[in-house]
Write an enzyme that holds these catalytic residues in place. Structure first.
Site, PDB file in Angstrom:
ATOM      1  N   THR A 185       0.829  -1.325   0.111  1.00 34.37           N
ATOM      2  CA  THR A 185      -0.148  -0.065   0.016  1.00 34.37           C
ATOM      3  C   THR A 185       0.897   1.301   0.144  1.00 34.37           C
ATOM      4  OG1 THR A 185       0.010   0.194   2.464  1.00 34.37           O
ATOM      5  CG2 THR A 185      -1.909  -1.023   1.270  1.00 34.37           C
ATOM      6  N   GLU A 330      -6.160  -3.544   0.612  1.00 38.07           N
ATOM      7  CA  GLU A 330      -6.238  -4.725   1.522  1.00 38.07           C
ATOM      8  C   GLU A 330      -7.509  -5.212   1.290  1.00 38.07           C
ATOM      9  OE1 GLU A 330      -5.537  -1.297   1.950  1.00 38.07           O
ATOM     10  OE2 GLU A 330      -4.231  -1.376   3.787  1.00 38.07           O
ATOM     11  N   LYS A 439     -13.262  18.972  10.933  1.00 33.51           N
ATOM     12  CA  LYS A 439     -14.004  18.966  12.228  1.00 33.51           C
ATOM     13  C   LYS A 439     -14.416  20.659  12.781  1.00 33.51           C
ATOM     14  CE  LYS A 439     -12.616  14.287  13.558  1.00 33.51           C
ATOM     15  NZ  LYS A 439     -11.423  14.008  13.658  1.00 33.51           N
ATOM     16  N   TRP A 444     -19.149  17.553  11.407  1.00 35.61           N
ATOM     17  CA  TRP A 444     -18.143  17.347  10.393  1.00 35.61           C
ATOM     18  C   TRP A 444     -18.426  17.600   9.136  1.00 35.61           C
ATOM     19  CZ3 TRP A 444     -16.246  11.448  11.466  1.00 35.61           C
ATOM     20  CH2 TRP A 444     -15.926  11.440  12.795  1.00 35.61           C
TER      21      TRP A 444
HETATM   22  P1  AMP Z   1      -5.699   1.911  -2.175  1.00 37.22           P
HETATM   23  O1  AMP Z   1      -5.420   0.835  -1.209  1.00 37.22           O
HETATM   24  O2  AMP Z   1      -4.750   2.762  -2.628  1.00 37.22           O
HETATM   25  O3  AMP Z   1      -6.794   1.408  -3.477  1.00 37.22           O
HETATM   26  O4  AMP Z   1      -6.737   3.091  -1.559  1.00 37.22           O
HETATM   27  C1  AMP Z   1      -8.041   2.648  -0.713  1.00 37.22           C
HETATM   28  C2  AMP Z   1      -8.730   3.809  -0.377  1.00 37.22           C
HETATM   29  O5  AMP Z   1      -9.045   4.509  -1.679  1.00 37.22           O
HETATM   30  C3  AMP Z   1      -9.933   3.735   0.142  1.00 37.22           C
HETATM   31  O6  AMP Z   1      -9.840   3.432   1.662  1.00 37.22           O
HETATM   32  C4  AMP Z   1     -10.382   4.997   0.102  1.00 37.22           C
HETATM   33  O7  AMP Z   1     -10.297   6.154   0.934  1.00 37.22           O
HETATM   34  C5  AMP Z   1     -10.218   5.482  -1.365  1.00 37.22           C
HETATM   35  N1  AMP Z   1     -11.033   5.161  -2.428  1.00 37.22           N
HETATM   36  C6  AMP Z   1     -11.325   3.979  -3.142  1.00 37.22           C
HETATM   37  N2  AMP Z   1     -12.212   3.904  -3.916  1.00 37.22           N
HETATM   38  C7  AMP Z   1     -12.925   5.339  -3.723  1.00 37.22           C
HETATM   39  C8  AMP Z   1     -14.202   5.716  -4.150  1.00 37.22           C
HETATM   40  N3  AMP Z   1     -14.802   5.425  -5.162  1.00 37.22           N
HETATM   41  N4  AMP Z   1     -14.655   6.901  -3.674  1.00 37.22           N
HETATM   42  C9  AMP Z   1     -13.830   7.453  -2.652  1.00 37.22           C
HETATM   43  N5  AMP Z   1     -12.680   7.141  -1.932  1.00 37.22           N
HETATM   44  C10 AMP Z   1     -12.259   5.761  -2.683  1.00 37.22           C
END
Ligand code: AMP
Length: 544
Positions: A185, A330, A439, A444
């Site tokens: 990640t 994850e 906040k 929020w």
């Molecule tokens: P990653 O592991 O790099 O794919 O990032 C995951 C994170 O991306 C998630 O926990 C979200 O915060 C964000 N994320 C993924 N898809 C979306 C979506 N459709 N809308 C908003 N945030 C998203």
């Protein structure tokens, strides 16, 4: 009493063999880094994957060894996916957009024995080589004619290596829980953490990608995953494509609007998948050049929230259905997909587009709940928002080498770090990353909502909202805007635009124009950097 069904292991090797047998003429089309378009079939892919596995075995690769890849979406990368995981080793996809120190860290942390490299990334690895003492060799993913000069030692030419073996390799059978691939990640704090997928999790996830309430991938579709194979296995599409027999089109290194459009049209692409930034570029190219799609019907967008304006443009101007999806590394990554229900058929286009702003319903296999700060479960009423927790068979139970300690509670719930609402129909909507929420006076403010509306204002190319300290309200929103080229949209125009859709107390206290916004290696706005940069910014609403 146990059932009397066969306990056959779910293995990745069976995907490519299934495709070879049942969709032997199904096409895999790639834009190569060398230039030309390459096309072959699932049958060819299976033959070459077996051949590569045999060649790797000769090289001394053993079960559970980690083999890195620094490569774009292309047919050789697919072969590496299948051969490495199929032989029981682990395919570690390295995101080349990480900082060099992070790349060094993850290669060493993963203890990659060999690294497959697309020609494009040779200079990158040459720069890092002194810091990678344990890598035994590099396999350049090209043929002899295109082999470059390099200062790396222990270099193999992919096609020559392949030629050292024939295709009579027998895929081994092993425990389906055996690790298959590794993806770090791109955390904004601390070192990247390795998510270790298994054969079982990958196959179960592929089934879901193929369901109609998932991404609906089938043999009737031609899919172009723009999402890179180094970002959560291109959302599992290379596996699900083989499971369904869908034609797959791999864009290689060129992800600019013109190149994508050309591939989509030439190859009859019906479905695509990627992050919003990619579509911004494609839509920009199409608008400028007055282009229309002739075959594209659906596009799956995730990774960041899809701006309303983007959903509208796809629907109204190009007749393309936007399918919003959410997940994370994850989670392999699919968690929710915003497919409509029967009862939404009667909705007007406007209502349907409004619903598409939500990240969607969970797919079977992903349990989801929202909880407050004390861990108390919140109702699914579409209003209450809280920390989003998930669990399921393709969700991580921990990070590679137990980095970061335990990440799930006693009941397997994993905290996504996202804040969300869930409505009575099960549609989840992310309001923020828990770290990004603003906040203000105990209330929020969702940065995503404000950004979404801001991007809908004419002249705004990209927007980010961050919390800035405020003596009275604790935090207040600051909006940072990148203007569209050759436009001079003003602060007042943007605030006026927002007034229509955002409560007065949620309006940004100030708007600043910037040339560009910083992004993470996976294309998300790097808010942590913006917060650090503007932490001392005095908002005009602060009276001294
Ligand atoms: P990653 O592991 O790099 O794919 O990032 C995951 C994170 O991306 C998630 O926990 C979200 O915060 C964000 N994320 C993924 N898809 C979306 C979506 N459709 N809308 C908003 N945030 C998203």
């Amino acid at each position: 009493m146990l059932g009397l069904m066969q306990d056959r292991p779910l293995l990745i090797s069976s995907l490519v063999e299934f495709a070879a047998l049942n969709h032997g003429d199904g096409e895999i089309v790639s834009r190569t880094v060398e230039g030309p378009i390459h096309r072959y079939t699932y049958k060819d892919c299976a033959v070459r994957s077996r051949q590569l596995a045999k060649a790797l075995e000769k090289l001394g690769v053993e079960k559970s060894d980690r083999l890195g890849t620094l490569a774009w979406n292309g047919y050789r990368h697919m072969e590496v996916y299948y051969s490495v995981s199929g032989m029981g080793a682990i395919c570690h996809t390295i995101n080349p957009r990480l900082f060099p120190e992070q790349i060094i860290y993850i290669i060493n942390h993963a203890e990659d024995r060999y690294i497959f490299i697309d020609l494009t990334f040779l200079p990158l690895i040459e720069k890092l080589i002194d810091h990678l003492p344990q890598v035994e060799g590099f396999i350049i993913m090209t043929d002899e004619a295109n082999m470059p000069e390099t200062k790396l030692s222990n270099v193999y030419c992919y096609e020559n290596l392949m030629a050292t073996a024939d295709d009579d390799y027998q895929w081994p059978a092993f425990d389906e829980r055996t690790a298959s691939s590794l993806c770090y990640t791109s955390g904004t704090t601390g070192n990247p953490k390795g998510v270790l997928f298994s054969n079982r999790s990958t196959i179960l996830h592929s089934y879901v990608v193929c369901t109609m309430d998932g991404l609906g991938l089938s043999t009737m579709e031609t899919i172009l995953p723009v999402v890179p194979m180094f970002h959560v296995n291109a959302w599992g599409i290379p596996y699900a494509a083989a499971m369904s027999g869908a034609k797959i089109v791999l864009p290689g290194a060129r992800m600019d609007g013109e190149a994508l459009y050309e591939l989509m049209e030439n190859e009859g692409v019906t479905l695509s998948a990627g992050v919003p930034t990619i579509w911004m570029m494609l839509l920009g190219y199409m608008k400028e050049n007055n282009k229309k799609f002739s075959t594209m019907k659906r596009t799956v967008i995730g990774g960041s929230a899809v701006p309303k304006a983007m959903i509208e443009t796809f629907h109204r101007e190009y007749n393309v259905n936007v399918v919003h999806a959410w997940g994370m590394t994850e989670m392999s990554p699919i968690g929710t997909v915003c497919n409509l229900k029967k009862k939404h058929e009667s909705f007007s286009l406007d209502q349907k587009m409004e619903l598409s702003l939500k990240q969607g319903r969970s797919v079977f296999g992903v349990d989801m709940k929202i909880v407050d700060g004390a861990g108390k479960e919140l109702p699914w009423d579409g209003k209450a928002f809280g920390n989003l927790l998930v669990r399921g068979p393709w969700i991580a139970s921990g990070y590679f080498k137990a980095e970061g300690g335990s990440v799930v509670d006693d009941d397997d719930w994993f905290d996504t770090g996202d804040v969300a609402t869930i409505d009575p129909d099960g549609y989840m909507q992310i309001t923020d990353r828990s770290k990004d929420v603003i906040k203000s006076g105990g209330e929020w403010i969702s940065s995503i909502d404000v950004e979404n509306e801001a991007v809908g204002c004419a002249g705004v190319a990209e927007a980010a909202v961050i919390a800035v300290p405020h003596p009275k309200w604790d935090e207040r929103p600051l909006l940072l805007v990148v203007r569209e080229q050759d436009t001079d949209v003003t602060k007042d125009e943007i605030i006026d635009h927002l007034r229509g859709s955002i409560a007065k107390w949620q309006l940004p206290d100030d708007v600043l124009f910037v040339d560009e916004l910083p992004h993470t290696a996976t294309g998300k706005i790097l808010k942590i950097k913006l917060r650090a940069e503007y932490k001392d910014y005095i908002l005009p609403t602060v009276t001294s």
